[in-house]
Write a protein that holds these residues in place. Structure first.
Motif, PDB file in Angstrom:
ATOM      1  N   CYS A  60       2.749   2.713   3.039  1.00  0.00           N
ATOM      2  CA  CYS A  60       2.042   2.885   4.318  1.00  0.00           C
ATOM      3  C   CYS A  60       2.786   2.192   5.453  1.00  0.00           C
ATOM      4  O   CYS A  60       2.814   2.687   6.573  1.00  0.00           O
TER       5      CYS A  60
ATOM      6  N   GLN B 175       0.831  -1.208   0.000  1.00  0.00           N
ATOM      7  CA  GLN B 175       0.000   0.000   0.000  1.00  0.00           C
ATOM      8  C   GLN B 175       0.864   1.255   0.000  1.00  0.00           C
ATOM      9  O   GLN B 175       1.826   1.339   0.753  1.00  0.00           O
ATOM     10  N   LYS B 176       0.485   2.204  -0.830  1.00  0.00           N
ATOM     11  CA  LYS B 176       1.222   3.472  -0.865  1.00  0.00           C
ATOM     12  C   LYS B 176       0.326   4.611  -0.394  1.00  0.00           C
ATOM     13  O   LYS B 176      -0.897   4.524  -0.505  1.00  0.00           O
TER      14      LYS B 176
ATOM     15  N   SER C 274      -9.446   5.866   9.946  1.00  0.00           N
ATOM     16  CA  SER C 274      -8.524   4.824  10.422  1.00  0.00           C
ATOM     17  C   SER C 274      -7.394   4.603   9.415  1.00  0.00           C
ATOM     18  O   SER C 274      -6.294   4.225   9.794  1.00  0.00           O
TER      19      SER C 274
HETATM   20  C1  LIG Z   1      -4.014   2.049   4.781  1.00  0.00           C
HETATM   21  O1  LIG Z   1      -3.884   3.061   3.811  1.00  0.00           O
HETATM   22  C2  LIG Z   1      -4.163   2.644   2.483  1.00  0.00           C
HETATM   23  C3  LIG Z   1      -3.823   3.782   1.549  1.00  0.00           C
HETATM   24  O2  LIG Z   1      -4.420   4.986   1.951  1.00  0.00           O
HETATM   25  C4  LIG Z   1      -5.609   2.212   2.387  1.00  0.00           C
HETATM   26  O3  LIG Z   1      -5.877   1.733   1.086  1.00  0.00           O
HETATM   27  C5  LIG Z   1      -5.875   1.111   3.404  1.00  0.00           C
HETATM   28  O4  LIG Z   1      -7.241   0.794   3.405  1.00  0.00           O
HETATM   29  C6  LIG Z   1      -5.463   1.570   4.785  1.00  0.00           C
HETATM   30  N1  LIG Z   1      -5.621   0.470   5.731  1.00  0.00           N
HETATM   31  C7  LIG Z   1      -6.361   0.593   6.804  1.00  0.00           C
HETATM   32  C8  LIG Z   1      -6.481  -0.609   7.672  1.00  0.00           C
HETATM   33  O5  LIG Z   1      -6.977   1.620   7.088  1.00  0.00           O
END
Ligand SMILES: *[C@@H]1O[C@H](CO)[C@@H](O)[C@H](O)[C@H]1NC(C)=O
Ligand SMILES: *[C@@H]1O[C@H](CO)[C@@H](O)[C@H](O)[C@H]1NC(C)=O
Length: 298
Positions: A121, A45-46, A83
């Protein structure tokens, strides 16, 4: 400017660049072994540049570095409006490091993880003396025995006597208790370390698994490293010292190389400036380039 002259200039500059880049690693090899790069990893994930997550992540990394000046473990959660913008992270120093060494190690790990994991991320980096990890998904307080890095040395020249000492040291580590364990017998040294977010019993379970796998998978190897996601165990013997030294550059691509490149680039810029000044001086004296050749030959 004639092509041949230009080529000479480039040759001179590149020779200097090469010499400085080549000598820099030996200058920095005096730094403590706690800085040795062990492994790094990044999530798929970026995040986008200048996003809320980026600024939360920056606060998180700053908190890790600051906290390492007074604690050998800590975790932080920087809440975002959603979140997915929440940054979570932790650091764990090896239990035998002093506070200043811990802080230095964590600062170094934080500075290396950015270039290693641009805009991801999640990221994790293990140096010999400390570990850092961050992500926007929750991982704090969760035991994780995934094998992240397994490395066994060569098994040449390691006798049965040595193996039974190795096994005794590993057994001592299993029974040791605590989040950091170290032991040795004869020429065998062993250590184990849990990440501080595990409970005492999870730590015991994790180290038990790591040490069991070290014994099985590394057989009669002169050294073994078993890094699971939340704990690790390693052992080495005197036979591994030579191996570790001569193979230093393979694992240590982090700090020393970066250092060498930075020094090399700085030197190249300085040389370029000196060279341009020199060139200007030569030109204003009537364009006699013969001196250039002796410079090239130095
Ligand atoms: C973490 O961030 C990515 C990119 O913004 C997003 O796609 C993903 O859903 C996020 N994960 C959580 C658990 O919030
Ligand atoms: C995270 O840090 C907080 C505050 O220092 C602490 O109370 C909590 O137990 C920690 N959580 C984990 C999983 O280590």
């Amino acid at each position: 400017m004639p092509m041949a002259k230009l080529r000479n200039i480039i040759k001179t500059l590149s020779i200097f660049f090469f010499l400085i880049a080549a000598t820099a690693p030996s200058l920095s090899s005096a730094t403590s072994a706690t800085d040795t790069f062990v492994f790094g990893g990044c999530s798929q994930q970026k995040f986008s540049p200048a996003s809320a997550y980026e600024s939360n992540l920056n606060s998180l990394l700053t908190s890790l570095v600051n906290s390492a000046t007074y604690s050998s473990y800590n975790n932080f959660t920087i809440m975002g409006s959603s979140s997915s913008d929440t940054a979570r992270g932790l650091f764990q120093c090896r239990g035998d490091l002093s506070m200043p060494d811990c802080a230095t190690c964590v600062a170094r790990a934080v500075s290396q993880v950015g270039p290693l994991c641009p805009f991801t991320c999640g990221g994790a980096l293990q140096l010999a003396g400390c570990y850092i990890k961050y992500d926007n998904i929750s991982f704090l307080g969760q035991e994780d025995k995934t094998v992240v890095l397994k490395k066994c040395g060569s098994s040449e020249g390691y006798n049965t006597d040595g193996i039974s000492r190795r096994d005794a040291v590993l057994t001592e580590l299993v029974n040791g208790g605590g989040y950091f364990r170290a032991g040795g017998s004869g020429d065998v040294q062993g250590m184990g370390q849990c990440v501080g977010d595990l409970t005492v019993s999870e730590c015991q379970d994790c180290l038990g698994t790591a040490i069991g796998r070290l014994k099985n998978d590394c057989g009669t190897a002169v050294f073994g490293d078993m890094f699971l996601a939340k704990c690790y165990a390693r052992y080495s013997t005197d036979g591994a010292q030579h191996y570790a030294k001569s193979h230093n550059y393979k694992t240590n691509y982090g700090g020393e190389k970066t250092f060498a490149i930075i020094i090399g680039l700085l030197a190249a810029v300085v040389l370029l400036i000196i060279f341009l000044l020199f060139l200007r001086g030569v030109c204003s004296r009537g364009g006699d380039f013969s001196i250039l050749h002796s410079f090239t030959l130095i």
